[in-house]
Design an enzyme around this catalytic site. Structure first.
Site, PDB file in Angstrom:
ATOM      1  N   HIS A 173      -2.474  31.257   0.487  1.00  0.00           N
ATOM      2  CA  HIS A 173      -3.803  31.760   0.840  1.00  0.00           C
ATOM      3  C   HIS A 173      -4.559  32.310  -0.370  1.00  0.00           C
ATOM      4  O   HIS A 173      -5.771  32.503  -0.307  1.00  0.00           O
ATOM      5  CB  HIS A 173      -3.709  32.802   1.965  1.00  0.00           C
ATOM      6  CG  HIS A 173      -3.202  34.143   1.547  1.00  0.00           C
ATOM      7  ND1 HIS A 173      -1.903  34.544   1.727  1.00  0.00           N
ATOM      8  CD2 HIS A 173      -3.823  35.201   0.978  1.00  0.00           C
ATOM      9  CE1 HIS A 173      -1.744  35.770   1.296  1.00  0.00           C
ATOM     10  NE2 HIS A 173      -2.894  36.194   0.821  1.00  0.00           N
ATOM     11  N   ASP A 223       3.459  29.980   3.283  1.00  0.00           N
ATOM     12  CA  ASP A 223       2.424  30.641   2.482  1.00  0.00           C
ATOM     13  C   ASP A 223       2.847  30.772   1.016  1.00  0.00           C
ATOM     14  O   ASP A 223       2.569  31.769   0.364  1.00  0.00           O
ATOM     15  CB  ASP A 223       2.070  32.016   3.051  1.00  0.00           C
ATOM     16  CG  ASP A 223       0.699  32.507   2.564  1.00  0.00           C
ATOM     17  OD1 ASP A 223      -0.061  31.688   2.022  1.00  0.00           O
ATOM     18  OD2 ASP A 223       0.407  33.700   2.701  1.00  0.00           O
ATOM     19  N   GLY A 266      -5.132  41.902  -2.809  1.00  0.00           N
ATOM     20  CA  GLY A 266      -4.999  41.655  -4.235  1.00  0.00           C
ATOM     21  C   GLY A 266      -3.553  41.631  -4.676  1.00  0.00           C
ATOM     22  O   GLY A 266      -3.200  41.038  -5.691  1.00  0.00           O
ATOM     23  N   ASN A 267      -2.669  42.278  -3.894  1.00  0.00           N
ATOM     24  CA  ASN A 267      -1.236  42.237  -4.166  1.00  0.00           C
ATOM     25  C   ASN A 267      -0.616  40.903  -3.757  1.00  0.00           C
ATOM     26  O   ASN A 267       0.503  40.582  -4.178  1.00  0.00           O
ATOM     27  CB  ASN A 267      -0.499  43.351  -3.418  1.00  0.00           C
ATOM     28  CG  ASN A 267      -0.390  44.636  -4.197  1.00  0.00           C
ATOM     29  OD1 ASN A 267      -0.975  45.642  -3.834  1.00  0.00           O
ATOM     30  ND2 ASN A 267       0.352  44.612  -5.301  1.00  0.00           N
ATOM     31  N   SER A 268      -1.301  40.135  -2.918  1.00  0.00           N
ATOM     32  CA  SER A 268      -0.746  38.883  -2.404  1.00  0.00           C
ATOM     33  C   SER A 268      -0.316  37.971  -3.547  1.00  0.00           C
ATOM     34  O   SER A 268      -1.080  37.719  -4.477  1.00  0.00           O
ATOM     35  CB  SER A 268      -1.774  38.159  -1.541  1.00  0.00           C
ATOM     36  OG  SER A 268      -2.018  38.859  -0.354  1.00  0.00           O
ATOM     37  N   GLY A 284      19.022  21.307  14.699  1.00  0.00           N
ATOM     38  CA  GLY A 284      18.903  20.405  15.842  1.00  0.00           C
ATOM     39  C   GLY A 284      19.101  21.071  17.177  1.00  0.00           C
ATOM     40  O   GLY A 284      19.619  20.463  18.123  1.00  0.00           O
ATOM     41  N   ILE A 285      18.677  22.353  17.275  1.00  0.00           N
ATOM     42  CA  ILE A 285      18.799  23.051  18.554  1.00  0.00           C
ATOM     43  C   ILE A 285      17.450  23.638  18.947  1.00  0.00           C
ATOM     44  O   ILE A 285      16.562  23.825  18.114  1.00  0.00           O
ATOM     45  CB  ILE A 285      19.828  24.191  18.496  1.00  0.00           C
ATOM     46  CG1 ILE A 285      19.330  25.312  17.565  1.00  0.00           C
ATOM     47  CG2 ILE A 285      21.191  23.687  18.077  1.00  0.00           C
ATOM     48  CD1 ILE A 285      20.019  26.632  17.766  1.00  0.00           C
ATOM     49  N   GLY A 341      16.258  27.135  21.225  1.00  0.00           N
ATOM     50  CA  GLY A 341      16.890  28.330  21.757  1.00  0.00           C
ATOM     51  C   GLY A 341      16.031  29.550  21.591  1.00  0.00           C
ATOM     52  O   GLY A 341      14.828  29.451  21.313  1.00  0.00           O
TER      53      GLY A 341
END
Length: 466
Positions: A120, A150, A224-226, A282-283, A285
């Site tokens: 982002h 992300d 801004g920390n992203s 492949g489950i 649940g």
């Protein structure tokens, strides 16, 4: 005279008794209390060692190591403004183009300029600029992205070898462990905040199909920390700061980071394959709690309940069945669904994992080979499909098409049963595989009529106008 002497004797005797009582009961207790009761009475009583002093030198070393490898990322996008007048609207002038600038952080992960950040932060960028801690700026190119996690990878070409951070092992992090968050909040460069790991495998959207698995911390993170670094006191990169939960948009006590094991795997996939390789168990649940356990009639309140197993998947070949409860994968304890998906996100197709599960009160372990995801959800139609197996091709007498493995409740409410049938055409477009479905389904919508041609279990063609 005799009376006076009697009174004096009584007085002396009473004083002696009083003084003796004071010496025996009061003065003795006071002295023992003062001599034998230490200052840290409660610590001694509960055998609790005094709290260890914070390792300030460790914090300083980790911060100094990290700030030079964390960069400021500026994203310039071109936005189309609204028409300025009615004439612009009618004569096709859609307004003017204007530049919009967003900022975030990134982490240098190699001396030749590869930088990991959030998707982002760089999304829809027409131009990317990276500023190092020494104030040098460079144009950056986008290498690849994974919107689901992300995570994005960008690169700069610098005239020198750059300081960088090595990926740590996020699986080995512990709740309560001290961490530092380094980034550029509010365009304030090289900002370091400290906190502890508050939780692991945190899913912020439990009702979403896209299960997340974040490290949660109380280190202050703001806009801004992203894309910035989450490091331990050794300076190892254990996460990429990504999100906060806030009604104001600013930090309110918790922040979330993509674990380093997931970020590293995505970066490696982008560099080696050009896209993200996902290995699936492949489950289908769900996680467990007291209410779900009661509904299912089981005793477990921790783990992942296996509600279904996909045909010819790794789980199917390894013998997992409906009703099993997964308790551990390799050495990772599975308490909830995000524990499972978080660990599998660091794996690729053909990787093998040891799955420990409970069945009918017995604990068993089996080796499962993760396979490539051959299923796809047609969101506009509420159908889940997969490529045909050789057994399907033989049973339905067709080499092309996709098999419907699940359907939305809508179909059951309308007394329609498409599950188990094979789609060979959508809106008059032939379907050979899920790759065809992906391109065709962009035009399929729940807001319009869609024509499906399917083959049923008897080999007969059926037409559905949905």
């Amino acid at each position: 005279m005799k009376k006076f002497l009697s009174m004096l004797s009584v007085a002396i005797l009473g004083g002696a008794i009083t003084l003796g009582s004071y010496k025996l009961f009061l003065e003795k207790d006071y002295i023992i209390s003062e001599q034998n009761t230490p200052v840290n009475t409660f610590t001694t009583s509960f055998n609790t060692p005094p709290p260890a002093a914070l390792d300030e030198e460790g914090f300083t070393n980790a911060a100094n190591k990290t700030v030079h490898a964390v960069v400021h990322v500026k994203n310039t996008t071109i936005a189309q403004s609204s028409p300025n007048s009615v004439f612009d609207f009618f004569y096709g002038n859609g307004g003017t183009q204007r530049a919009q600038v967003g900022t975030g952080s990134g982490v240098i992960i190699s001396p030749d300029g590869y930088i990991v950040t959030n998707n982002h932060v760089v999304d829809n960028a027409s131009e990317l600029e990276v500023t190092l801690n020494n104030n040098k700026s460079y144009k950056a190119t986008l290498v690849g992205t994974d919107p689901n996690s992300d995570i994005a990878l960008i690169k700069i070409d610098a005239d020198e070898k750059l300081p960088y951070l090595a990926f740590g092992d996020s699986d080995n992090t512990q709740i309560g462990e001290w961490v530092l968050a380094v980034g550029n909040p509010f365009n304030l460069t090289s900002t370091v905040t400290a906190g502890i790991i508050s939780a692991k495998a945190r899913d912020l959207n439990p009702n979403d199909d896209k299960v997340q698995s974040f490290i949660q911390t109380d280190a202050a993170v703001n806009p801004g920390n992203s894309g910035g670094a989450l490091v331990n006191t050794a300076g190892d990169l254990i996460g990429i700061n990504t999100a906060i939960t806030s009604q104001t948009g600013n930090y309110v006590g918790y922040s979330f980071a993509v674990p380093s094991n997931i970020a590293k795997k995505i970066v490696d996939d982008i560099l080696e394959y050009g896209n993200v390789q996902k290995g699936i168990l492949g489950i289908t649940g769900s996680g467990l709690n007291s209410y779900i356990a009661e509904e299912l009639g089981i005793q477990n309140t921790e783990g992942v309940y296996v509600a279904g197993v996909e045909e010819e998947s790794g789980a199917d070949k390894a013998g997992l069945t409906k009703g099993d409860v997964i308790k551990k994968i390799d050495n990772i304890k599975i308490s909830k669904f995000a524990d499972l998906t978080g660990y599998l996100s660091s794996k690729r197709p053909n990787d093998k994992v040891n799955v420990t599960y409970e069945r009918d009160g017995d604990t068993k372990t089996t080796s499962v080979t993760l396979l490539k995801n051959n299923t796809y959800v047609i969101a506009g139609l509420g159908l889940k499909v997969k490529n045909l197996s050789k057994a399907d091709q033989k049973a339905f007498k067709t080499d092309s098409g996709v098999k419907i493995t699940d359907e939305a409740n809508y179909y059951q409410n309308q007394n329609l049963d498409l599950k188990g049938k094979v789609i060979i055409s959508i809106n008059n477009n032939p379907v050979n595989s899920i790759e065809d479905v992906k391109s065709i389904s962009n035009d399929a919508s729940g807001y319009q009529r869609n024509l499906l041609i399917v083959i049923n279990q008897k080999g007969e063609k059926e037409r559905y106008l949905l």
